[in-house]
Design a protein around this motif. Sequence first.
Motif, PDB file in Angstrom:
ATOM      1  N   LYS A   1     -25.583   1.556 -38.897  1.00  0.00           N
ATOM      2  CA  LYS A   1     -25.004   1.452 -37.553  1.00  0.00           C
ATOM      3  C   LYS A   1     -25.957   0.708 -36.633  1.00  0.00           C
ATOM      4  O   LYS A   1     -25.553  -0.160 -35.859  1.00  0.00           O
ATOM      5  CB  LYS A   1     -24.690   2.847 -37.001  1.00  0.00           C
ATOM      6  N   GLN A   2     -27.245   1.001 -36.736  1.00  0.00           N
ATOM      7  CA  GLN A   2     -28.236   0.349 -35.877  1.00  0.00           C
ATOM      8  C   GLN A   2     -28.305  -1.149 -36.166  1.00  0.00           C
ATOM      9  O   GLN A   2     -28.422  -1.958 -35.244  1.00  0.00           O
ATOM     10  CB  GLN A   2     -29.616   0.993 -36.058  1.00  0.00           C
ATOM     11  N   LEU A   3     -28.221  -1.521 -37.434  1.00  0.00           N
ATOM     12  CA  LEU A   3     -28.226  -2.940 -37.783  1.00  0.00           C
ATOM     13  C   LEU A   3     -27.003  -3.636 -37.187  1.00  0.00           C
ATOM     14  O   LEU A   3     -27.113  -4.716 -36.606  1.00  0.00           O
ATOM     15  CB  LEU A   3     -28.279  -3.123 -39.304  1.00  0.00           C
ATOM     16  N   ARG A   4     -25.833  -3.019 -37.303  1.00  0.00           N
ATOM     17  CA  ARG A   4     -24.638  -3.589 -36.679  1.00  0.00           C
ATOM     18  C   ARG A   4     -24.841  -3.739 -35.171  1.00  0.00           C
ATOM     19  O   ARG A   4     -24.504  -4.767 -34.579  1.00  0.00           O
ATOM     20  CB  ARG A   4     -23.403  -2.727 -36.965  1.00  0.00           C
ATOM     21  N   HIS A   5     -25.408  -2.717 -34.550  1.00  0.00           N
ATOM     22  CA  HIS A   5     -25.672  -2.716 -33.109  1.00  0.00           C
ATOM     23  C   HIS A   5     -26.534  -3.925 -32.719  1.00  0.00           C
ATOM     24  O   HIS A   5     -26.211  -4.657 -31.786  1.00  0.00           O
ATOM     25  CB  HIS A   5     -26.364  -1.396 -32.743  1.00  0.00           C
ATOM     26  N   GLU A   6     -27.618  -4.133 -33.450  1.00  0.00           N
ATOM     27  CA  GLU A   6     -28.534  -5.228 -33.110  1.00  0.00           C
ATOM     28  C   GLU A   6     -27.903  -6.588 -33.385  1.00  0.00           C
ATOM     29  O   GLU A   6     -28.130  -7.549 -32.644  1.00  0.00           O
ATOM     30  CB  GLU A   6     -29.859  -5.071 -33.853  1.00  0.00           C
ATOM     31  N   ILE A   7     -27.102  -6.695 -34.438  1.00  0.00           N
ATOM     32  CA  ILE A   7     -26.409  -7.953 -34.730  1.00  0.00           C
ATOM     33  C   ILE A   7     -25.402  -8.268 -33.617  1.00  0.00           C
ATOM     34  O   ILE A   7     -25.249  -9.429 -33.217  1.00  0.00           O
ATOM     35  CB  ILE A   7     -25.746  -7.911 -36.118  1.00  0.00           C
TER      36      ILE A   7
ATOM     37  N   THR B   1     -23.178   0.850 -23.936  1.00  0.00           N
ATOM     38  CA  THR B   1     -22.007   1.622 -24.349  1.00  0.00           C
ATOM     39  C   THR B   1     -21.054   0.759 -25.161  1.00  0.00           C
ATOM     40  O   THR B   1     -20.578   1.164 -26.224  1.00  0.00           O
ATOM     41  CB  THR B   1     -21.283   2.201 -23.118  1.00  0.00           C
ATOM     42  N   ILE B   2     -20.778  -0.436 -24.690  1.00  0.00           N
ATOM     43  CA  ILE B   2     -19.829  -1.297 -25.382  1.00  0.00           C
ATOM     44  C   ILE B   2     -20.429  -1.830 -26.685  1.00  0.00           C
ATOM     45  O   ILE B   2     -19.737  -1.955 -27.695  1.00  0.00           O
ATOM     46  CB  ILE B   2     -19.313  -2.429 -24.461  1.00  0.00           C
ATOM     47  N   VAL B   3     -21.724  -2.114 -26.705  1.00  0.00           N
ATOM     48  CA  VAL B   3     -22.377  -2.571 -27.937  1.00  0.00           C
ATOM     49  C   VAL B   3     -22.304  -1.475 -28.986  1.00  0.00           C
ATOM     50  O   VAL B   3     -21.967  -1.729 -30.151  1.00  0.00           O
ATOM     51  CB  VAL B   3     -23.835  -3.005 -27.668  1.00  0.00           C
ATOM     52  N   ASP B   4     -22.589  -0.249 -28.590  1.00  0.00           N
ATOM     53  CA  ASP B   4     -22.510   0.873 -29.529  1.00  0.00           C
ATOM     54  C   ASP B   4     -21.079   1.100 -30.004  1.00  0.00           C
ATOM     55  O   ASP B   4     -20.841   1.411 -31.159  1.00  0.00           O
ATOM     56  CB  ASP B   4     -23.048   2.160 -28.888  1.00  0.00           C
ATOM     57  N   TRP B   5     -20.112   0.955 -29.104  1.00  0.00           N
ATOM     58  CA  TRP B   5     -18.716   1.132 -29.491  1.00  0.00           C
ATOM     59  C   TRP B   5     -18.360   0.163 -30.614  1.00  0.00           C
ATOM     60  O   TRP B   5     -17.798   0.558 -31.631  1.00  0.00           O
ATOM     61  CB  TRP B   5     -17.780   0.927 -28.298  1.00  0.00           C
ATOM     62  N   PHE B   6     -18.718  -1.102 -30.455  1.00  0.00           N
ATOM     63  CA  PHE B   6     -18.437  -2.087 -31.510  1.00  0.00           C
ATOM     64  C   PHE B   6     -19.185  -1.744 -32.794  1.00  0.00           C
ATOM     65  O   PHE B   6     -18.627  -1.842 -33.890  1.00  0.00           O
ATOM     66  CB  PHE B   6     -18.794  -3.503 -31.056  1.00  0.00           C
ATOM     67  N   ALA B   7     -20.437  -1.353 -32.679  1.00  0.00           N
ATOM     68  CA  ALA B   7     -21.234  -1.041 -33.873  1.00  0.00           C
ATOM     69  C   ALA B   7     -20.641   0.125 -34.653  1.00  0.00           C
ATOM     70  O   ALA B   7     -20.620   0.119 -35.884  1.00  0.00           O
ATOM     71  CB  ALA B   7     -22.678  -0.725 -33.472  1.00  0.00           C
ATOM     72  N   ILE B   8     -20.139   1.118 -33.952  1.00  0.00           N
ATOM     73  CA  ILE B   8     -19.575   2.302 -34.603  1.00  0.00           C
ATOM     74  C   ILE B   8     -18.168   2.041 -35.137  1.00  0.00           C
ATOM     75  O   ILE B   8     -17.815   2.460 -36.235  1.00  0.00           O
ATOM     76  CB  ILE B   8     -19.591   3.500 -33.622  1.00  0.00           C
TER      77      ILE B   8
ATOM     78  N   PHE C   1     -16.635  -0.976 -35.774  1.00  0.00           N
ATOM     79  CA  PHE C   1     -16.387  -2.198 -36.526  1.00  0.00           C
ATOM     80  C   PHE C   1     -15.911  -1.979 -37.961  1.00  0.00           C
ATOM     81  O   PHE C   1     -14.945  -2.630 -38.386  1.00  0.00           O
ATOM     82  CB  PHE C   1     -17.610  -3.116 -36.504  1.00  0.00           C
ATOM     83  N   PRO C   2     -16.525  -1.088 -38.739  1.00  0.00           N
ATOM     84  CA  PRO C   2     -16.014  -0.884 -40.102  1.00  0.00           C
ATOM     85  C   PRO C   2     -14.542  -0.470 -40.127  1.00  0.00           C
ATOM     86  O   PRO C   2     -13.773  -0.917 -40.982  1.00  0.00           O
ATOM     87  CB  PRO C   2     -16.908   0.217 -40.665  1.00  0.00           C
ATOM     88  N   LYS C   3     -14.132   0.353 -39.169  1.00  0.00           N
ATOM     89  CA  LYS C   3     -12.742   0.788 -39.097  1.00  0.00           C
ATOM     90  C   LYS C   3     -11.827  -0.371 -38.691  1.00  0.00           C
ATOM     91  O   LYS C   3     -10.704  -0.500 -39.188  1.00  0.00           O
ATOM     92  CB  LYS C   3     -12.604   1.944 -38.108  1.00  0.00           C
ATOM     93  N   ILE C   4     -12.307  -1.206 -37.789  1.00  0.00           N
ATOM     94  CA  ILE C   4     -11.527  -2.368 -37.349  1.00  0.00           C
ATOM     95  C   ILE C   4     -11.321  -3.334 -38.512  1.00  0.00           C
ATOM     96  O   ILE C   4     -10.207  -3.824 -38.727  1.00  0.00           O
ATOM     97  CB  ILE C   4     -12.220  -3.061 -36.158  1.00  0.00           C
ATOM     98  N   VAL C   5     -12.375  -3.590 -39.282  1.00  0.00           N
ATOM     99  CA  VAL C   5     -12.260  -4.487 -40.442  1.00  0.00           C
ATOM    100  C   VAL C   5     -11.252  -3.945 -41.427  1.00  0.00           C
ATOM    101  O   VAL C   5     -10.401  -4.690 -41.938  1.00  0.00           O
ATOM    102  CB  VAL C   5     -13.640  -4.709 -41.120  1.00  0.00           C
ATOM    103  N   GLU C   6     -11.304  -2.660 -41.701  1.00  0.00           N
ATOM    104  CA  GLU C   6     -10.342  -2.057 -42.640  1.00  0.00           C
ATOM    105  C   GLU C   6      -8.916  -2.181 -42.121  1.00  0.00           C
ATOM    106  O   GLU C   6      -7.995  -2.475 -42.882  1.00  0.00           O
ATOM    107  CB  GLU C   6     -10.694  -0.598 -42.923  1.00  0.00           C
ATOM    108  N   ALA C   7      -8.712  -1.976 -40.834  1.00  0.00           N
ATOM    109  CA  ALA C   7      -7.367  -2.120 -40.250  1.00  0.00           C
ATOM    110  C   ALA C   7      -6.879  -3.559 -40.384  1.00  0.00           C
ATOM    111  O   ALA C   7      -5.735  -3.807 -40.776  1.00  0.00           O
ATOM    112  CB  ALA C   7      -7.378  -1.686 -38.792  1.00  0.00           C
TER     113      ALA C   7
END
Length: 106
Positions: free
Chosen positions: A53-59, A84-91, A93-99
Amino acid sequence: MEKVNVLGTEYKIIREEMKDAEYDGYCDYTSKIIKLRTDNVNKLGDFDCLMKKQLRHEIIHAFLYESGLGPNFEHYKQFGHEETIVDWFAIQFPKIVEAFKSVGAL
């Protein structure tokens, strides 16, 4: 050394001990480096999950900077981006990709 391409700019990913640091990683857009901690100082049960999650956050930070959105957020003087918005995307994103995959939207 790991690298990630962010809108045509290569960022190095460095994993190292951060010991007493109050953060789990950071993105330095000036040197094009993303750093992540390797030491589980808080003794978390699923440290690997947190670091992904942290790696996604930093990317995501890197994508925002490379898109020209570095200083354009409410807390830019403190953090560079609205955390807040950066963390939202990081958390999420895997669900969004699957959708997206499930309906052929990629």
